[in-house]
Design a protein around this motif. Structure first.
Motif, PDB file in Angstrom:
ATOM      1  N   LEU A  75     -23.071 -38.794   7.460  1.00  0.00           N
ATOM      2  CA  LEU A  75     -23.396 -40.131   6.960  1.00  0.00           C
ATOM      3  C   LEU A  75     -22.236 -40.794   6.213  1.00  0.00           C
ATOM      4  O   LEU A  75     -21.995 -41.998   6.406  1.00  0.00           O
ATOM      5  CB  LEU A  75     -24.640 -40.071   6.075  1.00  0.00           C
ATOM      6  N   PRO A  76     -21.494 -40.088   5.354  1.00  0.00           N
ATOM      7  CA  PRO A  76     -20.357 -40.762   4.707  1.00  0.00           C
ATOM      8  C   PRO A  76     -19.357 -41.308   5.716  1.00  0.00           C
ATOM      9  O   PRO A  76     -18.844 -42.424   5.544  1.00  0.00           O
ATOM     10  CB  PRO A  76     -19.743 -39.657   3.843  1.00  0.00           C
ATOM     11  N   MET A  77     -19.080 -40.552   6.789  1.00  0.00           N
ATOM     12  CA  MET A  77     -18.181 -41.045   7.827  1.00  0.00           C
ATOM     13  C   MET A  77     -18.787 -42.240   8.539  1.00  0.00           C
ATOM     14  O   MET A  77     -18.109 -43.253   8.775  1.00  0.00           O
ATOM     15  CB  MET A  77     -17.872 -39.945   8.841  1.00  0.00           C
ATOM     16  N   LEU A  78     -20.077 -42.157   8.883  1.00  0.00           N
ATOM     17  CA  LEU A  78     -20.735 -43.257   9.589  1.00  0.00           C
ATOM     18  C   LEU A  78     -20.729 -44.530   8.744  1.00  0.00           C
ATOM     19  O   LEU A  78     -20.499 -45.629   9.268  1.00  0.00           O
ATOM     20  CB  LEU A  78     -22.162 -42.866   9.963  1.00  0.00           C
ATOM     21  N   LYS A  79     -20.966 -44.388   7.456  1.00  0.00           N
ATOM     22  CA  LYS A  79     -20.979 -45.562   6.571  1.00  0.00           C
ATOM     23  C   LYS A  79     -19.593 -46.206   6.510  1.00  0.00           C
ATOM     24  O   LYS A  79     -19.469 -47.436   6.557  1.00  0.00           O
ATOM     25  CB  LYS A  79     -21.458 -45.171   5.175  1.00  0.00           C
ATOM     26  N   HIS A  80     -18.563 -45.372   6.414  1.00  0.00           N
ATOM     27  CA  HIS A  80     -17.201 -45.913   6.358  1.00  0.00           C
ATOM     28  C   HIS A  80     -16.824 -46.559   7.685  1.00  0.00           C
ATOM     29  O   HIS A  80     -16.291 -47.679   7.722  1.00  0.00           O
ATOM     30  CB  HIS A  80     -16.218 -44.809   5.999  1.00  0.00           C
ATOM     31  N   LEU A  81     -17.124 -45.879   8.777  1.00  0.00           N
ATOM     32  CA  LEU A  81     -16.783 -46.421  10.093  1.00  0.00           C
ATOM     33  C   LEU A  81     -17.535 -47.709  10.390  1.00  0.00           C
ATOM     34  O   LEU A  81     -17.029 -48.572  11.115  1.00  0.00           O
ATOM     35  CB  LEU A  81     -17.092 -45.387  11.175  1.00  0.00           C
ATOM     36  N   SER A  82     -18.730 -47.845   9.854  1.00  0.00           N
ATOM     37  CA  SER A  82     -19.529 -49.037  10.156  1.00  0.00           C
ATOM     38  C   SER A  82     -18.860 -50.315   9.665  1.00  0.00           C
ATOM     39  O   SER A  82     -19.188 -51.409  10.135  1.00  0.00           O
ATOM     40  CB  SER A  82     -20.923 -48.910   9.542  1.00  0.00           C
ATOM     41  N   HIS A  83     -17.917 -50.183   8.740  1.00  0.00           N
ATOM     42  CA  HIS A  83     -17.159 -51.336   8.250  1.00  0.00           C
ATOM     43  C   HIS A  83     -15.832 -51.507   8.986  1.00  0.00           C
ATOM     44  O   HIS A  83     -15.147 -52.519   8.785  1.00  0.00           O
ATOM     45  CB  HIS A  83     -16.867 -51.188   6.751  1.00  0.00           C
ATOM     46  N   ARG A  84     -15.465 -50.521   9.831  1.00  0.00           N
ATOM     47  CA  ARG A  84     -14.124 -50.518  10.387  1.00  0.00           C
ATOM     48  C   ARG A  84     -14.064 -50.628  11.915  1.00  0.00           C
ATOM     49  O   ARG A  84     -13.072 -51.120  12.453  1.00  0.00           O
ATOM     50  CB  ARG A  84     -13.387 -49.237   9.958  1.00  0.00           C
ATOM     51  N   VAL A  85     -15.084 -50.127  12.604  1.00  0.00           N
ATOM     52  CA  VAL A  85     -15.053 -50.140  14.068  1.00  0.00           C
ATOM     53  C   VAL A  85     -16.016 -51.205  14.595  1.00  0.00           C
ATOM     54  O   VAL A  85     -16.821 -51.774  13.853  1.00  0.00           O
ATOM     55  CB  VAL A  85     -15.400 -48.761  14.667  1.00  0.00           C
ATOM     56  N   ASP A  86     -15.935 -51.452  15.897  1.00  0.00           N
ATOM     57  CA  ASP A  86     -16.783 -52.473  16.508  1.00  0.00           C
ATOM     58  C   ASP A  86     -18.113 -51.915  16.988  1.00  0.00           C
ATOM     59  O   ASP A  86     -19.103 -52.639  17.068  1.00  0.00           O
ATOM     60  CB  ASP A  86     -16.036 -53.118  17.681  1.00  0.00           C
ATOM     61  N   CYS A  87     -18.143 -50.650  17.336  1.00  0.00           N
ATOM     62  CA  CYS A  87     -19.374 -50.034  17.828  1.00  0.00           C
ATOM     63  C   CYS A  87     -19.410 -48.575  17.422  1.00  0.00           C
ATOM     64  O   CYS A  87     -18.401 -47.877  17.503  1.00  0.00           O
ATOM     65  CB  CYS A  87     -19.469 -50.155  19.353  1.00  0.00           C
ATOM     66  N   ILE A  88     -20.576 -48.118  16.985  1.00  0.00           N
ATOM     67  CA  ILE A  88     -20.837 -46.700  16.770  1.00  0.00           C
ATOM     68  C   ILE A  88     -22.007 -46.316  17.654  1.00  0.00           C
ATOM     69  O   ILE A  88     -23.100 -46.876  17.536  1.00  0.00           O
ATOM     70  CB  ILE A  88     -21.178 -46.373  15.308  1.00  0.00           C
ATOM     71  N   ALA A  89     -21.769 -45.373  18.562  1.00  0.00           N
ATOM     72  CA  ALA A  89     -22.841 -44.830  19.399  1.00  0.00           C
ATOM     73  C   ALA A  89     -23.235 -43.473  18.832  1.00  0.00           C
ATOM     74  O   ALA A  89     -22.383 -42.605  18.638  1.00  0.00           O
ATOM     75  CB  ALA A  89     -22.377 -44.694  20.837  1.00  0.00           C
ATOM     76  N   ILE A  90     -24.517 -43.302  18.555  1.00  0.00           N
ATOM     77  CA  ILE A  90     -25.013 -42.069  17.943  1.00  0.00           C
ATOM     78  C   ILE A  90     -25.886 -41.341  18.956  1.00  0.00           C
ATOM     79  O   ILE A  90     -26.855 -41.895  19.478  1.00  0.00           O
ATOM     80  CB  ILE A  90     -25.810 -42.366  16.667  1.00  0.00           C
ATOM     81  N   GLY A  91     -25.500 -40.090  19.250  1.00  0.00           N
ATOM     82  CA  GLY A  91     -26.248 -39.295  20.209  1.00  0.00           C
ATOM     83  C   GLY A  91     -26.490 -37.899  19.684  1.00  0.00           C
ATOM     84  O   GLY A  91     -26.346 -37.614  18.497  1.00  0.00           O
ATOM     85  N   GLY A  92     -26.881 -36.997  20.598  1.00  0.00           N
ATOM     86  CA  GLY A  92     -27.151 -35.621  20.224  1.00  0.00           C
ATOM     87  C   GLY A  92     -28.432 -35.474  19.423  1.00  0.00           C
ATOM     88  O   GLY A  92     -29.301 -36.359  19.425  1.00  0.00           O
ATOM     89  N   ASN A  93     -28.538 -34.376  18.706  1.00  0.00           N
ATOM     90  CA  ASN A  93     -29.731 -34.135  17.894  1.00  0.00           C
ATOM     91  C   ASN A  93     -29.826 -35.106  16.726  1.00  0.00           C
ATOM     92  O   ASN A  93     -30.883 -35.235  16.095  1.00  0.00           O
ATOM     93  CB  ASN A  93     -29.728 -32.691  17.378  1.00  0.00           C
ATOM     94  N   ASN A  94     -28.729 -35.815  16.449  1.00  0.00           N
ATOM     95  CA  ASN A  94     -28.774 -36.867  15.430  1.00  0.00           C
ATOM     96  C   ASN A  94     -29.878 -37.875  15.728  1.00  0.00           C
ATOM     97  O   ASN A  94     -30.504 -38.412  14.813  1.00  0.00           O
ATOM     98  CB  ASN A  94     -27.440 -37.613  15.374  1.00  0.00           C
TER      99      ASN A  94
END
Length: 268
Positions: A75-94
């Motif tokens: 989650l800390p990485m996802l929160k930081h990336l959400s301000h920096r990248v254009d798209c986050i695709a989340i898969g797997g058991n997540n």
């Protein structure tokens, strides 16, 4: 041990840290070596350069694909990336975890990145049973990504300049549930953008643990040597193994890193 304050003296004049995969840990062997000159090496700087491209320093269209499990740890990485990248695709058991508790994405949604939840796929009540197609939140957990999710992801991948992938989309050790990850490798191997494979098990899958060495077929831009280190750098843009030195060494390492960041800004 981690956070060991003791320093280790070796009979060396120069210590060059090339151990990116260990640089997220403040171990004595990483941060406590006593030498007249200490610096980071070019391979480690290559890792930083590639990850800085994901962080959007060059103004490129960037996509992060985050699979695997233990979404709470990411989650800390996802929160930081959400301000920096254009798209986050989340898969797997997540996906199963997020479907059960959507509040996990508080602080991730609503920022710069479009969030793509890979919420269709294959699963069953037990992994040993014949796979069934379904949606996340249905009567059984998903163990692999499905075609609708892969198609949504493909629309982003095909227009991205730089793509980062960390974490499988399914249970790659299981013959029923590795197809999504295999399809993703082919998608990334043929897309027009540059692809960074995020180390750890993901690198292992691409390099042959899947039963086929995809690097013999596809020329990926970069395969990281550190899964955990990649995640921590994308979370904090800092690693103890890069900056945890005396003041003069920190200045020199910072200068070297900034030089690579300049190249990232120029898209090189």
């Amino acid at each position: 041990t981690e956070n060991n304050s003791h320093q280790t003296a070796f009979n060396v004049d120069v210590f060059v840290n090339e151990a990116f995969s260990a640089s997220h840990r403040a171990h004595a062997s990483v941060t406590g070596i006593v030498a007249r000159e200490r610096c980071v090496g070019y391979q480690l700087l290559r890792e930083v350069h590639c990850l800085d491209r994901i962080l959007g320093r060059s103004g490129e269209v960037s996509v992060a694909i985050v699979g695997g499990a233990k979404v709470a740890d990411k989650l800390p990485m996802l929160k930081h990336l959400s301000h920096r990248v254009d798209c986050i695709a989340i898969g797997g058991n997540n996906v199963n975890a997020i479907t059960a508790d959507p509040s996990l994405l508080d602080g991730v949604v609503g920022n710069r990145a479009e969030i793509v939840i890979m919420d269709d796929g294959f699963g069953n009540s037990l992994q040993t049973e014949e796979p069934l197609y379904g949606k996340a939140g249905g009567s059984f957990p998903l163990y692999d990504a499905g075609p609708l999710s892969l198609n949504k992801l493909a629309s982003w991948v095909n227009k991205a300049d730089i793509i980062f992938w960390n974490g499988a989309l399914g249970i790659t050790e299981h013959p029923f549930y590795k197809n999504g990850s295999e399809q993703l490798v082919h998608m990334l191997g043929t897309c027009p953008g540059d692809v960074i494979i995020g180390g750890g098990d993901t690198a292992g899958f691409v390099q042959g643990a899947s039963g086929f060495d995809y690097t013999s077929k596809y020329d990926f831009y970069h395969i990281s040597t550190g899964g955990g280190a990649s995640i921590q750098y994308l979370e904090s843009e800092n690693l103890p193994g890069i900056f945890h030195y005396d003041a003069n060494t920190r200045v020199r390492n910072q200068s070297m890193v900034e030089g690579y960041r300049k190249l990232a800004l120029e898209g090189k």
